[in-house]
Design an enzyme around this catalytic site. Sequence first.
Site, PDB file in Angstrom:
ATOM      1  N   ASP A  25      42.734  47.450  41.174  1.00 54.07           N
ATOM      2  CA  ASP A  25      43.169  46.386  42.223  1.00 54.07           C
ATOM      3  C   ASP A  25      44.605  47.272  42.621  1.00 54.07           C
ATOM      4  OD1 ASP A  25      42.083  43.572  42.637  1.00 54.07           O
ATOM      5  OD2 ASP A  25      44.724  44.208  43.078  1.00 54.07           O
ATOM      6  N   HIS A  38      32.946  41.647  45.480  1.00 52.03           N
ATOM      7  CA  HIS A  38      33.756  41.997  45.020  1.00 52.03           C
ATOM      8  C   HIS A  38      34.007  41.426  43.209  1.00 52.03           C
ATOM      9  CE1 HIS A  38      36.347  40.179  47.456  1.00 52.03           C
ATOM     10  NE2 HIS A  38      37.438  40.280  45.860  1.00 52.03           N
TER      11      HIS A  38
HETATM   12  P1  5GP Z   1      40.267  38.163  46.747  1.00 52.14           P
HETATM   13  O1  5GP Z   1      40.937  37.370  46.852  1.00 52.14           O
HETATM   14  O2  5GP Z   1      39.246  38.599  48.280  1.00 52.14           O
HETATM   15  O3  5GP Z   1      39.529  37.830  45.470  1.00 52.14           O
HETATM   16  O4  5GP Z   1      40.504  39.588  46.366  1.00 52.14           O
HETATM   17  C1  5GP Z   1      40.631  40.843  47.238  1.00 52.14           C
HETATM   18  C2  5GP Z   1      41.277  41.386  46.224  1.00 52.14           C
HETATM   19  O5  5GP Z   1      41.423  42.822  46.719  1.00 52.14           O
HETATM   20  C3  5GP Z   1      43.213  42.088  45.968  1.00 52.14           C
HETATM   21  O6  5GP Z   1      43.236  41.134  44.244  1.00 52.14           O
HETATM   22  C4  5GP Z   1      43.418  42.588  46.571  1.00 52.14           C
HETATM   23  O7  5GP Z   1      44.504  42.977  46.049  1.00 52.14           O
HETATM   24  C5  5GP Z   1      42.989  43.707  46.949  1.00 52.14           C
HETATM   25  N1  5GP Z   1      42.595  44.884  47.543  1.00 52.14           N
HETATM   26  C6  5GP Z   1      43.167  43.993  48.950  1.00 52.14           C
HETATM   27  N2  5GP Z   1      43.119  45.761  49.656  1.00 52.14           N
HETATM   28  C7  5GP Z   1      43.454  46.634  48.872  1.00 52.14           C
HETATM   29  C8  5GP Z   1      43.446  47.545  48.807  1.00 52.14           C
HETATM   30  O8  5GP Z   1      43.704  48.240  50.272  1.00 52.14           O
HETATM   31  N3  5GP Z   1      42.815  48.784  47.693  1.00 52.14           N
HETATM   32  C9  5GP Z   1      43.182  48.106  46.693  1.00 52.14           C
HETATM   33  N4  5GP Z   1      42.617  49.041  46.108  1.00 52.14           N
HETATM   34  N5  5GP Z   1      43.053  46.886  46.063  1.00 52.14           N
HETATM   35  C10 5GP Z   1      43.017  45.424  47.658  1.00 52.14           C
END
Ligand code: 5GP
Length: 122
Positions: A39, A108
């Site tokens: 992440d 995810h």
């Molecule tokens: P959600 O909020 O949808 O559960 O999690 C999305 C996750 O994706 C977040 O923890 C965020 O830090 C991660 N994330 C968003 N954009 C990117 C990116 O461009 N690269 C990586 N490696 N992680 C990302």
Amino acid sequence: MSTSSDSSNPDRTIFEKIIAREIPAEILHEDDDCIAFKDVSPQAPTHFLVVPKRVIVSVKESCDDDAAVMGHLLCVARRVAEQEGLKDGFRVVANSGPDGGQSVDHLHLHVLGGRKLTWPPG
Ligand code: 5GP
């Protein structure tokens, strides 16, 4: 609901772009069905995501036909957690929808570890 990845689709998720190597990421595992990468904004010493290559929007939007790949994501979470040395345990989280705190509409699993995690989440 599941959709297939199409590189001409301008609405592709950020994770589809990582899968296509259009955006860099620190990849920990890849197979025919999923990818695991660190992440970009880690919330624990170890924080990686396990993402299916075929887009499923969220757990909420998944269907019974997605069961095999969703099970596979958990197996990969366990294997990569072991590879990353999380011998004392870890947490697997799948945020789903606005109330679940989901920000990327591509299912995810978050895998977090390397410190004692508190409960309940905020
Ligand atoms: P959600 O909020 O949808 O559960 O999690 C999305 C996750 O994706 C977040 O923890 C965020 O830090 C991660 N994330 C968003 N954009 C990117 C990116 O461009 N690269 C990586 N490696 N992680 C990302």
